[in-house]
Design a protein around this motif. Structure first.
Motif, PDB file in Angstrom:
ATOM      1  N   ALA A 154       0.826  -1.061  -0.126  1.00  0.00           N
ATOM      2  CA  ALA A 154      -0.029  -0.041   0.189  1.00  0.00           C
ATOM      3  C   ALA A 154       0.913   1.064   0.039  1.00  0.00           C
ATOM      4  O   ALA A 154       0.635   2.311  -0.821  1.00  0.00           O
ATOM      5  CB  ALA A 154      -1.016  -0.072   1.280  1.00  0.00           C
ATOM      6  N   LYS A 155       1.778   1.356   0.890  1.00  0.00           N
ATOM      7  CA  LYS A 155       2.712   2.523   0.976  1.00  0.00           C
ATOM      8  C   LYS A 155       3.371   2.628  -0.304  1.00  0.00           C
ATOM      9  O   LYS A 155       3.499   3.870  -0.958  1.00  0.00           O
ATOM     10  CB  LYS A 155       3.864   2.188   1.907  1.00  0.00           C
ATOM     11  N   GLN A 156       3.966   1.718  -1.174  1.00  0.00           N
ATOM     12  CA  GLN A 156       4.325   1.950  -2.496  1.00  0.00           C
ATOM     13  C   GLN A 156       3.536   2.406  -3.605  1.00  0.00           C
ATOM     14  O   GLN A 156       3.657   3.263  -4.445  1.00  0.00           O
ATOM     15  CB  GLN A 156       5.112   0.569  -2.792  1.00  0.00           C
ATOM     16  N   ALA A 157       2.038   1.930  -3.443  1.00  0.00           N
ATOM     17  CA  ALA A 157       1.153   2.301  -4.405  1.00  0.00           C
ATOM     18  C   ALA A 157       0.684   3.800  -4.004  1.00  0.00           C
ATOM     19  O   ALA A 157       0.175   4.472  -4.917  1.00  0.00           O
ATOM     20  CB  ALA A 157      -0.110   1.173  -4.119  1.00  0.00           C
ATOM     21  N   ILE A 158       0.952   4.227  -2.783  1.00  0.00           N
ATOM     22  CA  ILE A 158       0.672   5.534  -2.420  1.00  0.00           C
ATOM     23  C   ILE A 158       1.895   6.591  -3.074  1.00  0.00           C
ATOM     24  O   ILE A 158       1.687   7.585  -3.308  1.00  0.00           O
ATOM     25  CB  ILE A 158       0.447   5.899  -0.812  1.00  0.00           C
ATOM     26  N   GLN A 159       2.997   6.062  -2.909  1.00  0.00           N
ATOM     27  CA  GLN A 159       4.228   6.908  -3.040  1.00  0.00           C
ATOM     28  C   GLN A 159       5.072   6.635  -4.439  1.00  0.00           C
ATOM     29  O   GLN A 159       5.822   7.266  -4.813  1.00  0.00           O
ATOM     30  CB  GLN A 159       5.047   6.789  -1.737  1.00  0.00           C
ATOM     31  N   GLY A 160       4.639   5.591  -4.924  1.00  0.00           N
ATOM     32  CA  GLY A 160       5.427   5.164  -6.251  1.00  0.00           C
ATOM     33  C   GLY A 160       4.586   4.366  -7.270  1.00  0.00           C
ATOM     34  O   GLY A 160       3.289   4.616  -7.269  1.00  0.00           O
ATOM     35  N   ILE A 161       5.077   3.531  -7.939  1.00  0.00           N
ATOM     36  CA  ILE A 161       4.639   2.659  -8.910  1.00  0.00           C
ATOM     37  C   ILE A 161       4.580   1.186  -8.456  1.00  0.00           C
ATOM     38  O   ILE A 161       5.622   0.645  -7.990  1.00  0.00           O
ATOM     39  CB  ILE A 161       5.343   2.740 -10.223  1.00  0.00           C
ATOM     40  N   ASP A 200      -0.263  14.240   3.188  1.00  0.00           N
ATOM     41  CA  ASP A 200       1.022  14.157   2.537  1.00  0.00           C
ATOM     42  C   ASP A 200       1.654  12.794   2.396  1.00  0.00           C
ATOM     43  O   ASP A 200       2.711  12.546   2.393  1.00  0.00           O
ATOM     44  CB  ASP A 200       1.922  14.941   3.174  1.00  0.00           C
ATOM     45  N   ALA A 201       0.639  12.029   2.650  1.00  0.00           N
ATOM     46  CA  ALA A 201       1.148  10.270   2.560  1.00  0.00           C
ATOM     47  C   ALA A 201       1.635   9.889   1.128  1.00  0.00           C
ATOM     48  O   ALA A 201       2.451   9.142   1.237  1.00  0.00           O
ATOM     49  CB  ALA A 201      -0.310   9.488   2.729  1.00  0.00           C
ATOM     50  N   HIS A 202       1.646  10.666  -0.018  1.00  0.00           N
ATOM     51  CA  HIS A 202       2.073  10.481  -1.190  1.00  0.00           C
ATOM     52  C   HIS A 202       3.684  10.909  -1.208  1.00  0.00           C
ATOM     53  O   HIS A 202       4.422  10.454  -1.928  1.00  0.00           O
ATOM     54  CB  HIS A 202       1.411  11.198  -2.215  1.00  0.00           C
ATOM     55  N   LEU A 203       4.031  11.546  -0.420  1.00  0.00           N
ATOM     56  CA  LEU A 203       5.446  12.307  -0.405  1.00  0.00           C
ATOM     57  C   LEU A 203       6.420  11.579   0.430  1.00  0.00           C
ATOM     58  O   LEU A 203       6.206  11.207   1.676  1.00  0.00           O
ATOM     59  CB  LEU A 203       5.415  13.882   0.189  1.00  0.00           C
ATOM     60  N   ARG A 204       7.672  11.167  -0.333  1.00  0.00           N
ATOM     61  CA  ARG A 204       8.694  10.562   0.498  1.00  0.00           C
ATOM     62  C   ARG A 204      10.048  11.488   0.460  1.00  0.00           C
ATOM     63  O   ARG A 204      10.349  12.025  -0.588  1.00  0.00           O
ATOM     64  CB  ARG A 204       8.988   9.347  -0.453  1.00  0.00           C
ATOM     65  N   LYS A 205      10.365  11.376   1.664  1.00  0.00           N
ATOM     66  CA  LYS A 205      11.606  12.337   1.852  1.00  0.00           C
ATOM     67  C   LYS A 205      12.843  11.781   1.442  1.00  0.00           C
ATOM     68  O   LYS A 205      13.042  10.472   1.985  1.00  0.00           O
ATOM     69  CB  LYS A 205      11.829  12.719   3.421  1.00  0.00           C
ATOM     70  N   ILE A 206      13.771  12.299   0.413  1.00  0.00           N
ATOM     71  CA  ILE A 206      14.897  11.648   0.215  1.00  0.00           C
ATOM     72  C   ILE A 206      15.905  12.356   0.471  1.00  0.00           C
ATOM     73  O   ILE A 206      16.156  13.642   0.733  1.00  0.00           O
ATOM     74  CB  ILE A 206      14.865  11.121  -1.498  1.00  0.00           C
TER      75      ILE A 206
END
Ligand SMILES: [Zn+2]
Length: 448
Positions: free
Chosen positions: A113-120, A255-261
């Motif tokens: 789920a986390k990957q589907a919210i933040q990535g592909i 902001d669940a879609h944003l991943r801090k890099i």
């Protein structure tokens, strides 16, 4: 008794339908069968940055308790309702349903789920997970909806959550202009904020609770608790009938879609980020009044764009100077022939402001007028009294910056579902509600 999680996704198309509506219908049908719900229907918005999704990209999960003997009937009701209410003739509509049994959601579902919210994520991975954990999936057409259905089950809304009460229109009104009293919305906004958010755009006064388009949604009110959205809903004066309404627990405004890099070189197309860098190319205005600048760190440089509809954010971006240190928040557009890879800004935080300096000609020592240059290295002349000097020098003046070291957010009218508005900072909540508000509090009884 057994616990059942039902994930549903991708039933709608740009011309009709809405998966939240399908979920509302199912909730009513199951509630009438005596099923009890252990959570509000969850509305989980997935990565808004995926290229094949143009609408909200929201998936649904119903979490309920029932007897063993009810399971087959429940599954049938869900699948039939999805089938009857999906726009199956539309090319891009690929509904999916996933059933998952038991109190505990597998950690791998949560990670998916986390990957589907933040990535592909890939459909094949979703199908593997469904099989590995004895869940069950029903997919229509290409079955791509199974991705969102599984992600909705795994998207546990643990880090933060909000609520949305969605009211629906009667079929005969769908596609027509939505009829409600704007003054009542402004009044509701005043009385319930900051516990509700994004009801009205502060810059334009535009009502934001009503969408546009032919879908069945009349309006949606977002807030911090189920109680407050229900109270707000009572304050809004609708001048057309409301067919039904439901309160959802969601990841809207989190902001669940944003991943801090950690560095710019880690940026991947379609993976929204929060990334720090120093402004390395001054802002310029490109066609359609968008503002573009670049940031860099020791690894790489990347363009950042504040589009015209971001309003306030675009004005802020325009004032940046080379040397300012910022954090950029937003989705990633892959490189194209016209433009390099770009962060489409949703927010920007100013961490350090560079000094803005200008050089000025000296003042005349006799009459205090600003002197004029007589040419490179030729000295200065006073235009008023004629005094000349080759000794006097230009002076460097530090100008004040019209920016603050703080977070700037795109205007509410251009915020994505997932964008955390400024008004929500400090209101985050990490625990699930301990108990549901009583039955029929969060759905209305349908009109007959
Ligand atoms: Zn003078």
């Amino acid at each position: 008794m057994t616990v059942l999680h039902v994930g549903i996704d991708d039933t709608d198309s740009p011309r009709m339908g809405c998966t939240t509506y399908v979920a509302s219908l199912i909730v009513e049908k199951l509630a009438a069968k005596g099923v009890s719900f252990i959570d509000y229907p969850n509305l989980v918005r997935l990565n808004p940055n995926v290229p094949w999704k143009t609408r909200g990209n929201g998936a649904l999960c119903l979490r309920l308790r029932c007897t063993e003997s009810q399971v087959e009937e429940i599954k049938e009701t869900v699948v039939d309702t999805v089938e009857e209410n999906s726009d199956l003739d539309f090319a891009g509509t690929e509904p999916g349903v996933v059933f998952c049994f038991g109190d505990t959601i597998p950690e791998k579902f949560t990670a998916f789920a986390k990957q589907a919210i933040q990535g592909i994520v890939k459909l094949s991975d979703a199908v593997k997970l469904v099989k590995a954990f004895q869940a069950e999936a029903v997919g229509f057409k290409t079955q791509r909806g199974i991705i969102g259905a599984l992600a909705a089950i795994g998207g546990n809304l643990k880090d933060d959550h909000t609520y949305e009460l969605i009211a629906y229109r009667t079929p005969q009104n769908r596609g027509t202009k939505r009829q409600l009293d704007p003054t009542s919305v402004a009044e509701m906004d005043k009385k319930t904020k900051p516990l509700t958010f994004n009801n009205v755009d502060p810059e334009t006064g535009r009502i934001l609770i009503t969408p546009h388009g032919p879908d069945p949604i009349f309006y949606g009110i977002r807030g911090e608790t189920a109680t407050v959205v229900r109270r707000a809903h009572r304050m809004v004066k609708a001048t057309e009938p409301i067919e039904r309404w439901t309160i959802f627990r969601t990841n809207h405004g989190t902001d669940a879609h944003l991943r801090k890099i950690a560095s710019i070189e880690e940026i991947q197309p379609f993976n929204p980020v929060v990334v720090k860098g120093k402004v390395s190319k001054a802002p310029s205005i490109i066609p359609r009044r968008h503002v573009v600048f670049a940031i860099s760190d020791e690894t790489k440089q990347v363009d950042c764009a504040a589009y015209e509809p971001t309003g306030e954010l675009r004005k802020i971006a325009q004032k940046l100077l080379v040397g300012d240190v910022i954090e950029a928040y937003g989705g990633i557009r892959p490189p194209s022939k016209k433009r390099p890879m770009t962060v489409n800004l949703e927010k920007l935080k100013i961490l350090e402001l560079a000094a803005k300096t200008v050089s000025q000609n000296p003042l005349c020592p006799q009459c205090c007028r600003r002197m004029e240059s007589m040419g490179v290295n030729k000295g200065f002349r006073c235009p008023k009294c004629g005094f000349r000097s080759t000794e006097l020098k230009k002076s460097i003046v530090v100008k004040s910056r019209d920016l603050k070291k703080k977070l700037y957010v795109t205007s509410p009218r251009s915020q994505r579902h997932l964008t955390k508005p400024l008004s929500r900072y400090g209101l985050e909540k990490s625990n699930r509600p301990d108990k549901m508000i009583s039955n029929w509090f969060w759905i209305n009884k349908p009109v007959s």
